[in-house]
Design a protein around this motif. Structure first.
Motif, PDB file in Angstrom:
ATOM      1  N   TRP A   1       0.815  -1.209   0.000  1.00  0.00           N
ATOM      2  CA  TRP A   1       0.000   0.000   0.000  1.00  0.00           C
ATOM      3  C   TRP A   1       0.852   1.265   0.000  1.00  0.00           C
ATOM      4  O   TRP A   1       0.387   2.339  -0.382  1.00  0.00           O
ATOM      5  N   LEU A   2       2.139   1.156   0.380  1.00  0.00           N
ATOM      6  CA  LEU A   2       3.073   2.270   0.281  1.00  0.00           C
ATOM      7  C   LEU A   2       4.069   2.082  -0.856  1.00  0.00           C
ATOM      8  O   LEU A   2       4.423   3.031  -1.559  1.00  0.00           O
ATOM      9  N   THR A   3       4.519   0.864  -1.044  1.00  0.00           N
ATOM     10  CA  THR A   3       5.587   0.606  -2.010  1.00  0.00           C
ATOM     11  C   THR A   3       5.124   0.789  -3.449  1.00  0.00           C
ATOM     12  O   THR A   3       5.854   1.347  -4.277  1.00  0.00           O
ATOM     13  N   VAL A   4       3.924   0.301  -3.757  1.00  0.00           N
ATOM     14  CA  VAL A   4       3.447   0.421  -5.134  1.00  0.00           C
ATOM     15  C   VAL A   4       3.328   1.886  -5.563  1.00  0.00           C
ATOM     16  O   VAL A   4       3.842   2.273  -6.631  1.00  0.00           O
TER      17      VAL A   4
ATOM     18  N   ALA B   1       5.639   6.604  -8.572  1.00  0.00           N
ATOM     19  CA  ALA B   1       6.165   7.968  -8.522  1.00  0.00           C
ATOM     20  C   ALA B   1       7.634   8.000  -8.919  1.00  0.00           C
ATOM     21  O   ALA B   1       8.072   8.883  -9.679  1.00  0.00           O
ATOM     22  N   ALA B   2       8.414   7.035  -8.430  1.00  0.00           N
ATOM     23  CA  ALA B   2       9.845   7.004  -8.731  1.00  0.00           C
ATOM     24  C   ALA B   2      10.089   6.765 -10.220  1.00  0.00           C
ATOM     25  O   ALA B   2      10.957   7.406 -10.830  1.00  0.00           O
ATOM     26  N   VAL B   3       9.343   5.864 -10.826  1.00  0.00           N
ATOM     27  CA  VAL B   3       9.517   5.574 -12.248  1.00  0.00           C
ATOM     28  C   VAL B   3       9.155   6.788 -13.098  1.00  0.00           C
ATOM     29  O   VAL B   3       9.868   7.138 -14.054  1.00  0.00           O
TER      30      VAL B   3
ATOM     31  N   ALA C   1      10.613  10.644   1.459  1.00  0.00           N
ATOM     32  CA  ALA C   1      11.400   9.469   1.842  1.00  0.00           C
ATOM     33  C   ALA C   1      11.929   9.589   3.268  1.00  0.00           C
ATOM     34  O   ALA C   1      11.948   8.609   4.021  1.00  0.00           O
ATOM     35  N   LEU C   2      12.344  10.769   3.653  1.00  0.00           N
ATOM     36  CA  LEU C   2      12.822  10.979   5.022  1.00  0.00           C
ATOM     37  C   LEU C   2      11.705  10.752   6.030  1.00  0.00           C
ATOM     38  O   LEU C   2      11.920  10.164   7.096  1.00  0.00           O
ATOM     39  N   VAL C   3      10.501  11.217   5.691  1.00  0.00           N
ATOM     40  CA  VAL C   3       9.362  10.998   6.575  1.00  0.00           C
ATOM     41  C   VAL C   3       9.094   9.502   6.719  1.00  0.00           C
ATOM     42  O   VAL C   3       8.865   8.985   7.833  1.00  0.00           O
ATOM     43  N   LEU C   4       9.121   8.780   5.613  1.00  0.00           N
ATOM     44  CA  LEU C   4       8.890   7.334   5.662  1.00  0.00           C
ATOM     45  C   LEU C   4       9.995   6.621   6.449  1.00  0.00           C
ATOM     46  O   LEU C   4       9.732   5.655   7.175  1.00  0.00           O
ATOM     47  N   ALA C   5      11.230   7.110   6.305  1.00  0.00           N
ATOM     48  CA  ALA C   5      12.325   6.488   7.046  1.00  0.00           C
ATOM     49  C   ALA C   5      12.154   6.688   8.550  1.00  0.00           C
ATOM     50  O   ALA C   5      12.513   5.805   9.345  1.00  0.00           O
ATOM     51  N   LEU C   6      11.612   7.810   8.950  1.00  0.00           N
ATOM     52  CA  LEU C   6      11.408   8.068  10.380  1.00  0.00           C
ATOM     53  C   LEU C   6      10.426   7.083  10.997  1.00  0.00           C
ATOM     54  O   LEU C   6      10.509   6.768  12.187  1.00  0.00           O
TER      55      LEU C   6
ATOM     56  N   ALA D   1      10.814   4.153   1.114  1.00  0.00           N
ATOM     57  CA  ALA D   1      11.728   5.289   1.241  1.00  0.00           C
ATOM     58  C   ALA D   1      12.905   5.146   0.276  1.00  0.00           C
ATOM     59  O   ALA D   1      13.289   6.108  -0.411  1.00  0.00           O
ATOM     60  N   LEU D   2      13.478   3.944   0.201  1.00  0.00           N
ATOM     61  CA  LEU D   2      14.598   3.717  -0.711  1.00  0.00           C
ATOM     62  C   LEU D   2      14.176   3.884  -2.167  1.00  0.00           C
ATOM     63  O   LEU D   2      14.918   4.439  -2.987  1.00  0.00           O
ATOM     64  N   VAL D   3      12.994   3.414  -2.482  1.00  0.00           N
ATOM     65  CA  VAL D   3      12.486   3.549  -3.852  1.00  0.00           C
ATOM     66  C   VAL D   3      12.345   5.017  -4.233  1.00  0.00           C
ATOM     67  O   VAL D   3      12.733   5.434  -5.334  1.00  0.00           O
ATOM     68  N   LEU D   4      11.810   5.828  -3.344  1.00  0.00           N
ATOM     69  CA  LEU D   4      11.634   7.249  -3.633  1.00  0.00           C
ATOM     70  C   LEU D   4      12.977   7.952  -3.805  1.00  0.00           C
ATOM     71  O   LEU D   4      13.134   8.800  -4.699  1.00  0.00           O
TER      72      LEU D   4
END
Length: 336
Positions: free
Chosen positions: A22-25, A30-32, A66-71, A78-81
């Motif tokens: 639900w977050l990664t997809v 967005a990253a692509v 990504a920083l927010v997700l890492a927190l 986060a890595l994908v973004l």
């Protein structure tokens, strides 16, 4: 005494990189998009070049997200973004000046140019004259200019500092452009595009510098992609062809390109040239829009050179226009 059997402590739960679809997809999508966007040469619909213009801003937004997700330890999205942001922003950076491979000549003379879009001739006249004076400008390139503006500038004393100029502006409005110089000019007409392509005036002149020698200067102003996106692309491709066939003299392209490094069409032009903005580092310095509800977010005003070496670069703000001006100083390249 019987030795007590001590059972090994139970291993703690192993941490795994959870997929969390639900977050990664959405992160992958967005990253692509951001990673591919600077490489898309498709211009229909017009929204594509418009989105490309904000790639650096979107890339920064992805890093913040990504920083927010890492927190909250959502490591995979986060890595994908971050990866998407890096791949997308990398082409949008101002490249190191390796296009011409030229080096500065020892003790060479210098030429300073100011390029400014005056927004339909609305720029503050006195501020323009002051910028020319304070930066000891040799060549002034004005976009969206008209004869009324030039007459006002002359009345304020600019004609004494820059007495030479290109042909009278016939169109005015967004299409009018002019080159003014402290040194004599050899007029070379305008950059011509194929029939049927919407185009603004792009005058060309050779500046006869007493120490640098002849330097060809072109006032660049393709039509914006929002108004005529096919003509915008044709203008940039035509400019690329034009600069490639005018290699007999040192070249200086200055103006409002209505494009930047996020656009592959602009990168094609800049590939064999040196961007004077490289002196300010790899991060693009936004030049438009000023005075809007949002801060300036895209760098579309440039001074590109060939067979010249940039030794100075800065932006100037002139009241009355929505563009920042570019002041660039160049010198001659060292002889081979």
């Amino acid at each position: 005494m019987v030795d007590e059997l001590v059972e090994p402590a139970a291993a703690g739960p192993r941490r795994r990189l959870r997929w969390q679809p639900w977050l990664t997809v959405p992160a992958v999508v967005a990253a692509v998009v951001v990673a591919l966007l600077p490489h898309v040469a498709v211009v229909r619909p017009w929204v594509v070049p418009s989105l490309q213009a904000v790639v650096p801003v979107v890339g920064l937004a992805l890093v913040v997200l990504a920083l927010v997700l890492a927190l909250v330890r959502r490591w995979l999205p986060a890595l994908v973004l971050v990866l998407g942001a890096v791949l997308g922003v990398a082409p949008a950076l101002v490249p190191w000046p390796i296009g011409t491979g030229t080096e500065q000549s020892a003790g060479g003379a210098e030429l300073t140019i100011l390029s400014l879009n005056v927004q339909y001739g609305r720029a503050d006249r006195q501020a323009v004259v002051d910028a020319v004076t304070s930066h000891d400008v040799d060549v002034l390139v004005l976009l969206e200019a008209d004869e009324a503006l030039l007459a006002d500038l002359a009345a304020l004393g600019l004609a004494g500092q820059l007495p030479h100029r290109t042909e009278p502006i016939a169109s005015g409005g967004a299409a009018g452009s002019a080159i003014l110089s402290a040194h004599p000019l050899q007029l070379e007409g305008r950059i011509r595009l194929p029939e049927g392509v919407a185009q603004f005036d792009q005058p060309v002149a050779v500046v006869e510098h007493p120490e640098l020698g002849p330097v060809r200067v072109a006032a660049v102003h393709p039509v914006p992609p929002i108004d005529a996106v096919a003509s915008w692309q044709a203008s940039l491709r035509g400019l690329d062809d034009w600069q490639a066939t005018h290699a007999d003299l040192p070249l200086l392209l200055a103006g409002d390109f209505n494009a930047g490094y996020p656009h592959p069409q602009f990168r094609a032009i800049a590939a064999d040239l040196t961007d004077t903005a490289s002196l300010a580092g790899p991060l693009p310095r936004p030049t438009w829009p000023l005075g809007a509800r949002v801060p300036a977010f895209t760098a579309i005003d440039h001074v590109l050179v060939r067979d010249l070496v940039p030794v100075g670069w800065e932006q100037v703000t002139v009241p009355g226009t929505d563009h920042r001006g570019i002041v660039a100083t160049v010198t001659s390249a060292a002889a081979d």
